[in-house]
Design a protein around this motif. Structure first.
Motif, mmCIF file in Angstrom:
data_model
loop_
_atom_site.group_PDB
_atom_site.id
_atom_site.type_symbol
_atom_site.label_atom_id
_atom_site.label_comp_id
_atom_site.label_asym_id
_atom_site.label_seq_id
_atom_site.Cartn_x
_atom_site.Cartn_y
_atom_site.Cartn_z
ATOM 1 N N TYR A 20 51.893 -1.701 1.860
ATOM 2 C CA TYR A 20 50.906 -2.366 1.351
ATOM 3 C C TYR A 20 50.354 -1.886 -0.295
ATOM 4 O O TYR A 20 50.399 -0.476 -0.492
ATOM 5 C CB TYR A 20 49.512 -2.149 2.008
ATOM 6 C CG TYR A 20 48.517 -2.938 1.489
ATOM 7 C CD1 TYR A 20 47.982 -4.442 1.297
ATOM 8 C CD2 TYR A 20 47.180 -1.990 0.869
ATOM 9 C CE1 TYR A 20 46.851 -4.770 0.801
ATOM 10 C CE2 TYR A 20 46.047 -2.544 0.349
ATOM 11 C CZ TYR A 20 45.850 -4.028 0.275
ATOM 12 O OH TYR A 20 44.998 -4.685 -0.212
ATOM 13 N N ASN A 21 50.352 -2.693 -1.082
ATOM 14 C CA ASN A 21 49.670 -2.457 -2.456
ATOM 15 C C ASN A 21 48.669 -3.255 -2.641
ATOM 16 O O ASN A 21 48.657 -4.350 -2.905
ATOM 17 C CB ASN A 21 50.861 -2.741 -3.515
ATOM 18 C CG ASN A 21 50.556 -2.160 -4.756
ATOM 19 O OD1 ASN A 21 49.395 -1.996 -5.284
ATOM 20 N ND2 ASN A 21 51.763 -1.579 -5.530
ATOM 21 N N ALA A 30 43.503 1.654 -7.605
ATOM 22 C CA ALA A 30 44.616 0.997 -6.868
ATOM 23 C C ALA A 30 44.878 1.875 -5.719
ATOM 24 O O ALA A 30 44.880 2.817 -5.807
ATOM 25 C CB ALA A 30 45.740 0.525 -7.566
ATOM 26 N N PHE A 31 45.532 1.323 -4.693
ATOM 27 C CA PHE A 31 45.855 2.004 -3.359
ATOM 28 C C PHE A 31 47.216 1.270 -2.835
ATOM 29 O O PHE A 31 47.533 -0.036 -3.112
ATOM 30 C CB PHE A 31 44.548 1.947 -2.393
ATOM 31 C CG PHE A 31 43.415 2.275 -2.584
ATOM 32 C CD1 PHE A 31 43.088 3.715 -2.381
ATOM 33 C CD2 PHE A 31 42.435 1.547 -3.014
ATOM 34 C CE1 PHE A 31 42.056 4.353 -2.575
ATOM 35 C CE2 PHE A 31 41.063 1.857 -3.228
ATOM 36 C CZ PHE A 31 40.858 3.375 -3.185
ATOM 37 N N TYR A 32 47.934 2.317 -2.251
ATOM 38 C CA TYR A 32 49.255 1.799 -1.855
ATOM 39 C C TYR A 32 49.692 2.533 -0.601
ATOM 40 O O TYR A 32 49.282 3.982 -0.519
ATOM 41 C CB TYR A 32 50.371 2.084 -2.933
ATOM 42 C CG TYR A 32 50.250 3.036 -4.007
ATOM 43 C CD1 TYR A 32 50.741 4.272 -3.499
ATOM 44 C CD2 TYR A 32 49.437 2.920 -4.993
ATOM 45 C CE1 TYR A 32 50.528 5.399 -4.328
ATOM 46 C CE2 TYR A 32 49.227 3.991 -6.104
ATOM 47 C CZ TYR A 32 49.778 5.199 -5.401
ATOM 48 O OH TYR A 32 49.712 6.578 -6.216
ATOM 49 N N SER A 33 50.417 2.033 0.212
ATOM 50 C CA SER A 33 50.952 2.613 1.446
ATOM 51 C C SER A 33 52.208 2.439 1.840
ATOM 52 O O SER A 33 52.503 1.197 1.746
ATOM 53 C CB SER A 33 49.877 3.018 2.433
ATOM 54 O OG SER A 33 49.592 1.567 2.895
ATOM 55 N N ILE A 56 51.016 7.729 1.494
ATOM 56 C CA ILE A 56 49.754 7.106 1.302
ATOM 57 C C ILE A 56 49.157 7.605 -0.052
ATOM 58 O O ILE A 56 49.288 8.726 -0.344
ATOM 59 C CB ILE A 56 48.754 7.419 2.209
ATOM 60 C CG1 ILE A 56 49.294 7.118 3.740
ATOM 61 C CG2 ILE A 56 47.453 6.961 1.881
ATOM 62 C CD1 ILE A 56 48.517 7.503 4.813
ATOM 63 N N GLY A 57 48.691 6.640 -1.014
ATOM 64 C CA GLY A 57 48.299 7.054 -2.355
ATOM 65 C C GLY A 57 47.555 6.243 -2.789
ATOM 66 O O GLY A 57 47.042 5.141 -2.363
ATOM 67 N N ILE A 71 50.062 11.513 -0.728
ATOM 68 C CA ILE A 71 50.224 12.112 0.669
ATOM 69 C C ILE A 71 51.520 11.416 1.317
ATOM 70 O O ILE A 71 51.386 10.438 1.690
ATOM 71 C CB ILE A 71 49.072 12.198 1.494
ATOM 72 C CG1 ILE A 71 47.868 12.828 1.039
ATOM 73 C CG2 ILE A 71 49.376 13.039 2.864
ATOM 74 C CD1 ILE A 71 46.591 12.750 1.652
ATOM 75 N N TYR A 72 52.678 12.364 1.395
ATOM 76 C CA TYR A 72 53.567 11.648 2.021
ATOM 77 C C TYR A 72 54.563 12.725 2.908
ATOM 78 O O TYR A 72 54.380 13.823 2.610
ATOM 79 C CB TYR A 72 54.520 11.072 1.077
ATOM 80 C CG TYR A 72 54.971 11.891 -0.110
ATOM 81 C CD1 TYR A 72 56.266 12.554 -0.157
ATOM 82 C CD2 TYR A 72 54.021 12.179 -1.148
ATOM 83 C CE1 TYR A 72 56.487 13.638 -1.236
ATOM 84 C CE2 TYR A 72 54.420 12.913 -2.285
ATOM 85 C CZ TYR A 72 55.823 13.567 -2.104
ATOM 86 O OH TYR A 72 56.109 14.432 -3.347
#
Length: 568
Positions: A20-21, A30-33, A56-57, A71-72
């Protein structure tokens, strides 16, 4: 935007992922995972894997910069399959069924599993002081923990510091065992950088600070004959290791004219490997500091918008690993390799130092041609050379070559003959030599060290030729690519013995993709089919030598993968 990805392939290989972005939210964040799962039986027997991965960022923007938090990691559980097979299995001479024999895995213990998890935490800051000065900081923490189990047959009890077992008039000195090797560790990084733009280019000041800590322990968790006088989970090694690294680099990227650009850099490095806290060999404690100064310079000259010439010189260094100084996971049979065995000073193995010379040509003509040719010469002092053997953890054994060099020509080409038809053609010719190299191996029958002068030989594992070519055709959402990879003859060790080598081979594959846009609720759908090793070439892609016998890692025969990506 959401993206779903699922695939299935040979050897019961499944892969599913979801990502997801968010895109920009209120021009501030902005968020992405991404989350994925891979399971496979593996090509060889008992080579299954179960792997999770996650990322997750988020990024926050402010007037003069941004902050990023990531975090990954990827928890994994795999069955060990690091040993190769002999030539009889490779050629199908054991059962008469070559497809069955090539799958053989000498590690047959069903619980020989590697379990490991290493979450990463990363904070990145970018800040602009003014139009010419920027500051970037990266702070990272990696924590890791895991173990793997190994079954060992008929070992001496004293190898694991276990007492003999008295049974009446009999004395048991050997036993089958299962050992469990564990690690808990962390890595802490800080990478600062300051960039200063000026009239002729940009000045960069950067640093690198790292501390690695690891606690290693080995237990005997089962034995066919277990002494009554000791408790369960008998510890036979237990130690701590730490590595500290500090680097400082000053570099200048100048462009004195429109056609000339010059990059210069000077790097200073200090690292220190420490071994301490050994509860078995309590007298073993050592520290190995290493210092290095490495300059670099590169010059690029553009004859025109289409053709450029570049040349460079650089120096670098590489420090040996802990197991090169001391095989601490086998304390009974091992002792630190230092000339001064009382104070553990003057290690026998030395850091590797490299001088690299390169000359290259770049050609780019619009989207029609991208071509690069690079000639290189790498001059090594004390190169860390793989001697063609593995330890019983599957780790390559290395030693120093006093003098050696790697040289050759590398080329990469991409041609678009039309909007539908293109070609890729990459490859290299490699001429490598061990100029001054003495090989040392242990003869476990006599407990003596054998030495052989292999000066003038090619290093093992380095084929002379590697070539990759692909043709691709695109039309109305379809894309077809057919590829061919050729690998020249390679030796398994440094002796240049023909019987200890892999013959040249080439493997052909094909990929077919179909992309469709705006299908119902989906923004895009991509369906891919990959076929590997179409003509079923059976060969080996690597190997090693054990007591003069070659062992090979077989390639997989014809296999496929079907993949579906959905964009929402």
């Amino acid at each position: 935007m959401w993206k779903l990805n699922t695939s299935y392939g040979s050897y019961n290989t499944y892969k599913q992922s979801i990502s997801y972005n968010s895109g920009m939210i209120n021009n501030k964040m902005a968020f992405y995972s991404r989350f994925s799962r891979i399971t496979s039986d593996g090509y060889r027997e008992n080579s299954w894997s179960k792997i999770w991965s996650y990322f997750i960022g988020g990024k926050y923007y402010y007037d003069k910069g941004n902050l990023t938090l990531n975090i990954y990691g990827g928890p994994e559980n795999v069955h060990l399959a690091y040993y190769g097979i002999d030539r009889a299995h490779l050629n199908g001479e054991v059962s008469g069924d070559i497809y069955k024999d090539r799958k053989y895995n000498p590690i047959t213990y069903p619980h020989a599993e590697d379990v490991f998890n290493q979450p990463h935490y990363e904070l990145i800051s970018n800040h602009i002081l003014n139009k010419n000065v920027g500051i970037k900081n990266i702070v990272s923490l990696y924590t890791g923990s895991g173990y793997y189990k190994q079954y060992k047959s008929n070992v001496h009890l004293y190898e694991y510091y276990m007492p003999d077992i008295i049974c009446g008039n009999d004395t048991i000195t050997r036993s089958d065992i299962v050992r469990k090797r564990m690690v808990n560790e962390y890595d802490l990084f800080w990478i600062p950088r300051i960039s200063v733009k000026h009239t002729f280019g940009e000045l960069l000041l950067s640093g690198f600070v790292r501390e690695h800590y690891g606690h290693h322990r080995g237990d005997v968790v089962w034995a066919e004959h277990y002494p009554d006088s000791i408790g369960p989970d008998w510890t036979y090694y237990d130690y701590n290791a730490k590595k500290e690294q500090f680097k400082f680099t000053i570099s200048e990227n100048m462009k004195p004219t429109k056609k000339i650009s010059i990059l210069t850099a000077l790097e200073g490095e200090y690292s220190n490997l420490k071994y301490y806290g050994d509860t078995i060999k309590t007298q073993v404690k050592f520290s190995v500091p290493v210092y290095a100064i490495n300059p670099k310079i590169g010059i690029n000259y553009n004859f025109s918008d289409f053709v450029g010439l570049y040349t460079s010189f650089g120096m670098s260094s590489r420090m040996p690993g802990l197991d090169n100084y001391y095989d601490a996971d086998h304390p009974y049979w091992s002792y630190p390799l230092f000339k001064d065995t009382l104070n553990f000073k003057e290690p026998y193995i030395k850091p590797e130092h490299l001088k690299d010379y390169e000359l290259g040509l770049n050609i780019k003509y619009g989207n029609l041609i991208e071509s690069k040719i690079d000639i290189y010469y790498m001059d090594f002092n004390n190169e860390l050379v793989y001697n063609g053997q593995l330890d019983d953890n599957g780790v390559p054994i290395v030693g120093n070559a006093k003098r050696s060099f790697h040289s050759g020509i590398e080329f990469s080409n991409k041609f678009n003959f039309s909007k539908n038809f293109g070609m890729i053609f990459n490859g290299s010719y490699n001429y490598n030599k061990l100029v001054d190299y003495m090989s040392y191996t242990m003869d476990w029958n006599t407990y003596t060290v054998d030495s052989v002068d292999l000066s003038g030989n090619r290093p093992g594992g380095s084929p002379e030729f590697i070539v990759f070519g692909a043709l691709n055709y695109r039309i109305k959402g379809f894309e077809l690519e057919i590829s061919d990879r050729f690998v020249g003859k390679q030796f398994l060790d440094n002796s240049m013995t023909d019987s200890l080598s892999i013959s040249p081979y080439n493997v052909i594959g094909a990929n077919l993709n179909y992309t469709a846009h705006n299908i119902g609720p989906f923004n895009k759908i991509v369906l891919s089919f990959n076929a590997n090793n179409i003509f079923n070439k059976l060969t080996a892609v690597g190997g090693y030598v054990d007591n003069g016998t070659p062992y090979f890692f077989p390639n997989a025969p014809r296999n496929f993968n079907l993949n579906l990506k959905i964009y929402l």
